[in-house]
Scaffold this motif. Structure first.
Motif, PDB file in Angstrom:
ATOM      1  N   MET A  88       0.846  -1.191   0.000  1.00 16.02           N
ATOM      2  CA  MET A  88       0.000   0.000   0.000  1.00 16.02           C
ATOM      3  C   MET A  88       0.882   1.242   0.000  1.00 16.02           C
ATOM      4  O   MET A  88       1.873   1.320   0.731  1.00 16.02           O
ATOM      5  N   PRO A  89       0.538   2.249  -0.827  1.00 17.62           N
ATOM      6  CA  PRO A  89       1.387   3.440  -0.887  1.00 17.62           C
ATOM      7  C   PRO A  89       1.296   4.274   0.384  1.00 17.62           C
ATOM      8  O   PRO A  89       0.354   4.145   1.163  1.00 17.62           O
ATOM      9  N   LYS A  90       2.286   5.113   0.536  1.00 15.86           N
ATOM     10  CA  LYS A  90       2.277   6.040   1.668  1.00 15.86           C
ATOM     11  C   LYS A  90       1.127   7.030   1.502  1.00 15.86           C
ATOM     12  O   LYS A  90       0.767   7.398   0.388  1.00 15.86           O
ATOM     13  N   LEU A  91       0.591   7.478   2.629  1.00 16.91           N
ATOM     14  CA  LEU A  91      -0.458   8.495   2.603  1.00 16.91           C
ATOM     15  C   LEU A  91       0.185   9.870   2.571  1.00 16.91           C
ATOM     16  O   LEU A  91       1.223  10.088   3.182  1.00 16.91           O
ATOM     17  N   LYS A  92      -0.430  10.785   1.847  1.00 15.08           N
ATOM     18  CA  LYS A  92       0.094  12.146   1.790  1.00 15.08           C
ATOM     19  C   LYS A  92      -0.536  12.990   2.883  1.00 15.08           C
ATOM     20  O   LYS A  92      -1.746  12.924   3.114  1.00 15.08           O
ATOM     21  N   THR A  93       0.287  13.785   3.542  1.00 11.32           N
ATOM     22  CA  THR A  93      -0.181  14.745   4.540  1.00 11.32           C
ATOM     23  C   THR A  93      -0.710  15.975   3.812  1.00 11.32           C
ATOM     24  O   THR A  93      -0.103  16.437   2.851  1.00 11.32           O
ATOM     25  N   LYS A  94      -1.856  16.493   4.256  1.00 11.16           N
ATOM     26  CA  LYS A  94      -2.359  17.753   3.707  1.00 11.16           C
ATOM     27  C   LYS A  94      -1.469  18.867   4.227  1.00 11.16           C
ATOM     28  O   LYS A  94      -1.435  19.138   5.433  1.00 11.16           O
ATOM     29  N   ARG A  95      -0.735  19.509   3.341  1.00  6.18           N
ATOM     30  CA  ARG A  95       0.281  20.468   3.749  1.00  6.18           C
ATOM     31  C   ARG A  95      -0.320  21.691   4.449  1.00  6.18           C
ATOM     32  O   ARG A  95       0.306  22.262   5.345  1.00  6.18           O
ATOM     33  N   GLY A  96      -1.509  22.111   4.040  1.00  9.42           N
ATOM     34  CA  GLY A  96      -2.157  23.239   4.704  1.00  9.42           C
ATOM     35  C   GLY A  96      -2.448  22.929   6.159  1.00  9.42           C
ATOM     36  O   GLY A  96      -2.278  23.767   7.041  1.00  9.42           O
ATOM     37  N   ALA A  97      -2.876  21.700   6.432  1.00 13.10           N
ATOM     38  CA  ALA A  97      -3.157  21.284   7.804  1.00 13.10           C
ATOM     39  C   ALA A  97      -1.863  21.147   8.603  1.00 13.10           C
ATOM     40  O   ALA A  97      -1.821  21.488   9.786  1.00 13.10           O
ATOM     41  N   ALA A  98      -0.811  20.667   7.964  1.00 11.10           N
ATOM     42  CA  ALA A  98       0.467  20.484   8.651  1.00 11.10           C
ATOM     43  C   ALA A  98       1.027  21.820   9.135  1.00 11.10           C
ATOM     44  O   ALA A  98       1.702  21.885  10.160  1.00 11.10           O
ATOM     45  N   LYS A  99       0.734  22.889   8.382  1.00 13.88           N
ATOM     46  CA  LYS A  99       1.221  24.213   8.765  1.00 13.88           C
ATOM     47  C   LYS A  99       0.384  24.838   9.883  1.00 13.88           C
ATOM     48  O   LYS A  99       0.846  25.730  10.570  1.00 13.88           O
ATOM     49  N   ARG A 100      -0.845  24.381  10.033  1.00 16.87           N
ATOM     50  CA  ARG A 100      -1.763  25.002  10.993  1.00 16.87           C
ATOM     51  C   ARG A 100      -1.872  24.281  12.320  1.00 16.87           C
ATOM     52  O   ARG A 100      -2.206  24.882  13.335  1.00 16.87           O
ATOM     53  N   PHE A 101      -1.633  22.976  12.335  1.00 21.61           N
ATOM     54  CA  PHE A 101      -1.868  22.177  13.534  1.00 21.61           C
ATOM     55  C   PHE A 101      -0.610  21.460  13.985  1.00 21.61           C
ATOM     56  O   PHE A 101       0.210  21.050  13.172  1.00 21.61           O
ATOM     57  N   ARG A 102      -0.472  21.298  15.324  1.00 26.90           N
ATOM     58  CA  ARG A 102       0.636  20.540  15.914  1.00 26.90           C
ATOM     59  C   ARG A 102       0.044  19.573  16.924  1.00 26.90           C
ATOM     60  O   ARG A 102      -0.917  19.901  17.628  1.00 26.90           O
ATOM     61  N   LEU A 103       0.648  18.398  17.029  1.00 24.58           N
ATOM     62  CA  LEU A 103       0.185  17.406  17.987  1.00 24.58           C
ATOM     63  C   LEU A 103       0.961  17.536  19.295  1.00 24.58           C
ATOM     64  O   LEU A 103       2.173  17.748  19.284  1.00 24.58           O
ATOM     65  N   THR A 104       0.261  17.412  20.416  1.00 20.92           N
ATOM     66  CA  THR A 104       0.931  17.396  21.718  1.00 20.92           C
ATOM     67  C   THR A 104       1.312  15.954  22.048  1.00 20.92           C
ATOM     68  O   THR A 104       0.885  15.016  21.375  1.00 20.92           O
ATOM     69  N   LYS A 105       2.116  15.755  23.096  1.00 21.19           N
ATOM     70  CA  LYS A 105       2.543  14.412  23.484  1.00 21.19           C
ATOM     71  C   LYS A 105       1.369  13.537  23.892  1.00 21.19           C
ATOM     72  O   LYS A 105       1.414  12.320  23.736  1.00 21.19           O
ATOM     73  N   SER A 106       0.311  14.167  24.427  1.00 25.46           N
ATOM     74  CA  SER A 106      -0.844  13.389  24.876  1.00 25.46           C
ATOM     75  C   SER A 106      -1.832  13.109  23.743  1.00 25.46           C
ATOM     76  O   SER A 106      -2.873  12.495  23.973  1.00 25.46           O
ATOM     77  N   GLY A 107      -1.536  13.588  22.522  1.00 25.98           N
ATOM     78  CA  GLY A 107      -2.389  13.296  21.381  1.00 25.98           C
ATOM     79  C   GLY A 107      -3.413  14.365  21.058  1.00 25.98           C
ATOM     80  O   GLY A 107      -4.184  14.215  20.117  1.00 25.98           O
TER      81      GLY A 107
END
Length: 65
Positions: free
Chosen positions: A1-20
């Motif tokens: 199965m191919p790798k999934l692409k990250t939506k770049r606009g979302a990657a610039k706007r959101f960050r994940l914390t250690k607790s999820g």
């Protein structure tokens, strides 16, 4: 199965914390700042956590976060 692409606009706007949880920046802090009070601008500098209702949709945009 191919790798999934990250939506770049979302990657610039959101960050994940250690607790999820997902952090986001508050809106209305980029321009027309002269009419906003210092108290309001100070509050806009703080990061905010995404509401639980939106978490599933945003996690889908960030498959490897």
């Amino acid at each position: 199965m191919p790798k999934l692409k990250t939506k770049r606009g979302a990657a610039k706007r959101f960050r994940l914390t250690k607790s999820g949880k997902i952090k986001r920046k508050k809106a209305y802090a980029s321009h027309i700042l002269t009419k906003k009070s210092s108290k309001r601008k100070r509050g806009l500098r703080q990061a905010n956590v995404i509401n639980g209702a939106d978490r599933k949709a945003i996690k889908r945009l960030l498959p490897y976060a």
